[in-house]
Design an enzyme around this catalytic site. Structure first.
Site, PDB file in Angstrom:
ATOM      1  N   PHE A 154       0.861  -1.185   0.000  1.00  0.00           N
ATOM      2  CA  PHE A 154       0.000   0.000   0.000  1.00  0.00           C
ATOM      3  C   PHE A 154       0.896   1.233   0.000  1.00  0.00           C
ATOM      4  CE2 PHE A 154      -2.278   3.540   1.848  1.00  0.00           C
ATOM      5  CZ  PHE A 154      -3.422   3.545   1.073  1.00  0.00           C
TER       6      PHE A 154
ATOM      7  N   ASP B 216       9.316   2.472   1.763  1.00  0.00           N
ATOM      8  CA  ASP B 216       8.145   3.213   2.222  1.00  0.00           C
ATOM      9  C   ASP B 216       7.980   2.905   3.707  1.00  0.00           C
ATOM     10  OD1 ASP B 216       5.629   4.026   3.006  1.00  0.00           O
ATOM     11  OD2 ASP B 216       4.623   3.390   1.163  1.00  0.00           O
TER      12      ASP B 216
ATOM     13  N   LYS C 106       2.865   9.808   8.353  1.00  0.00           N
ATOM     14  CA  LYS C 106       2.061   9.426   9.533  1.00  0.00           C
ATOM     15  C   LYS C 106       2.540   9.992  10.882  1.00  0.00           C
ATOM     16  CE  LYS C 106      -0.783   5.828   7.770  1.00  0.00           C
ATOM     17  NZ  LYS C 106      -0.493   5.217   6.487  1.00  0.00           N
TER      18      LYS C 106
HETATM   19  C1  LIG Z   1      -0.683   5.517   5.034  1.00  0.00           C
HETATM   20  C2  LIG Z   1       0.330   5.027   4.086  1.00  0.00           C
HETATM   21  C3  LIG Z   1       0.577   5.703   2.871  1.00  0.00           C
HETATM   22  C4  LIG Z   1      -0.232   6.893   2.424  1.00  0.00           C
HETATM   23  O1  LIG Z   1      -0.097   7.973   3.296  1.00  0.00           O
HETATM   24  P1  LIG Z   1      -1.136   9.206   3.180  1.00  0.00           P
HETATM   25  O2  LIG Z   1      -0.588  10.196   4.187  1.00  0.00           O
HETATM   26  O3  LIG Z   1      -2.484   8.681   3.534  1.00  0.00           O
HETATM   27  O4  LIG Z   1      -1.061   9.706   1.803  1.00  0.00           O
HETATM   28  C5  LIG Z   1       1.573   5.211   2.067  1.00  0.00           C
HETATM   29  N1  LIG Z   1       2.302   4.137   2.411  1.00  0.00           N
HETATM   30  C6  LIG Z   1       2.097   3.476   3.566  1.00  0.00           C
HETATM   31  C7  LIG Z   1       2.945   2.305   3.908  1.00  0.00           C
HETATM   32  C8  LIG Z   1       1.094   3.890   4.437  1.00  0.00           C
HETATM   33  O5  LIG Z   1       0.864   3.211   5.567  1.00  0.00           O
END
Ligand SMILES: *Cc1c(COP(=O)(O)O)cnc(C)c1O
Length: 393
Positions: free
Chosen positions: A137, A222, A251
């Site tokens: 994701f 990520d 986050k």
């Molecule tokens: C939440 C998340 C995103 C997206 O972040 P947003 O601030 O909602 O755009 C991307 N990668 C990972 C692993 C995430 O947990």
């Protein structure tokens, strides 16, 4: 106030639980009816210092009184201090420059742009593909949805940004074949969050790092969910001893104020030139002040060690139940997944009614992301609610 899911005024994007919160303190949130809840979600790994943390409140309010925004055509003392401290916190991963934006998706967009430009400058055209993993994701924009290796996100919104290739995680042969001369980057969550709290195998990540280095493909982690201490090291990749070319964060980075970051090291720190990228709000003094407050607390070996210890308490406690409805419990630090032998959603609803906020990750996995400041007593209190809900299934 009437019970609401908000759909009369908000677009219908979230399957919202029926609670309307008006304040928070520590690990507890209070709804408009005065009922308090234990928060095992941190607003999806965001409110890492809990709610109303004095250092965060003081940093935000004093910065708000001084200076909220300047644009990135100028510098601010607070944003400079935040960038320096963030780079220092990511030092073990060999990163030395940062671009600040507002969200995770925006950070991953920046990472993809760096990978494409790096490769174009160094190797010429035709090498623009980015490999990601199935079950990953990476965000909700058209490009980061394209990067996300889950079909359920891809219906209805095409055409997507071209050039993303998905491979199954853990399969070294597939990785070796996918990382060909058309590829500029490999984007991986060291621990997949949204799809079920799945840590990558260490040998797999090491092989990924080796292949990327050998083929001059950028290794991009990520760490939007797993970073900023969530797993007990500042970056989750530190535990694997791997130095990626790019790391993305968001986050928890400013404890609830929106901020995102792309960090680059030796190959990538100076890829962007003037005018290549930007963000109006990105890293403004208010967000930077909040980020500085978070780093001041989290980037501390003793604090991080305690996150690891608390995470182990959670895993060991759930294992000790030997509960017939629990199939597996795993995770690192305060990022825990519990696979259950039932649908997760009714468990979230039942937990809510008993005063515990929980998330799911996939249809049958409970996702626990409590604030780092949670006490052992609060851990046990929340776990007891989970156990009682599972008992009643
Ligand atoms: C939440 C998340 C995103 C997206 O972040 P947003 O601030 O909602 O755009 C991307 N990668 C990972 C692993 C995430 O947990």
């Amino acid at each position: 106030m009437k019970e609401t899911n908000g759909n009369d005024v908000f677009m219908n994007t979230y399957h919202r639980l029926p609670a309307v919160f008006s304040k928070g303190n520590g690990v507890r949130l209070t709804d408009t009816g005065g009922k308090t809840y234990l928060d095992f979600t941190s607003g999806i790994a965001v409110s890492c210092l809990g709610h109303g943390h004095p250092a965060l409140v003081e940093a935000i309010s004093s910065q708000a009184a001084k200076l909220i925004h300047t644009s990135n055509y100028f510098q601010s003392d607070t944003a400079l201090a935040f960038a320096e401290k963030l780079i220092e916190a990511c030092g073990a991963a060999g990163l030395r420059k940062v671009f600040l934006g507002n969200s995770g998706a925006e950070a991953n967009e920046g990472a993809c742009k760096i990978a494409r430009k790096y490769s174009l400058l160094k190797h010429g055209p035709g090498r623009h593909r980015i490999v990601t993993l199935k079950g990953s994701f990476h965000g909700r924009t058209i490009t980061t949805l394209a990067a996300t290796g889950q079909d359920k996100f891809h219906k209805d919104f095409g055409p997507f940004t071209e050039g993303f290739v998905y491979i199954p995680s853990g399969d070294i042969g597939a990785l070796d074949r996918a990382l060909d001369s058309s590829v500029c980057g490999l984007l991986i969550e060291p621990i997949q969050g949204e799809s079920g709290i799945r840590p990558q195998d260490e040998g797999y990540l090491r092989e990924a790092a080796r292949l990327c280095a050998e083929r001059d493909i950028l290794l991009m982690f990520d760490e939007i969910q797993s970073g900023v201490g969530r797993t007990g090291t500042f970056l989750a990749c530190e535990a694997y001893g791997i130095q990626p070319d790019i790391v993305t964060l968001a986050k928890g980075l400013a404890g609830g104020v929106p901020v995102g970051a792309v960090l680059g090291g030796g190959k990538t720190a100076d890829v962007f030139g003037n005018g290549d990228h930007g963000s109006t709000f990105g890293g403004n003094p208010l967000a930077a002040a909040a980020g500085l407050a978070v780093l001041g607390i989290v980037d501390d070996p003793a604090f991080l060690a305690d996150i690891t210890r608390k995470g182990n308490v959670i895993v060991e406690t759930v294992r000790s139940w030997s509960h017939p409805k629990v199939r597996d419990v795993r995770g690192r630090g305060l990022m825990t997944g519990i696979d259950i032998d039932a649908d997760a959603w009714p468990v979230l609803e039942a937990a809510l009614s008993k005063g515990l906020l929980l998330l799911s990750a996939g249809p049958q996995t409970l996702r626990l992301l409590p604030p780092y400041i949670i006490t052992d007593a609060e851990i046990q209190e929340g776990l007891e609610i989970i156990r009682s809900v599972l008992d009643a299934l």
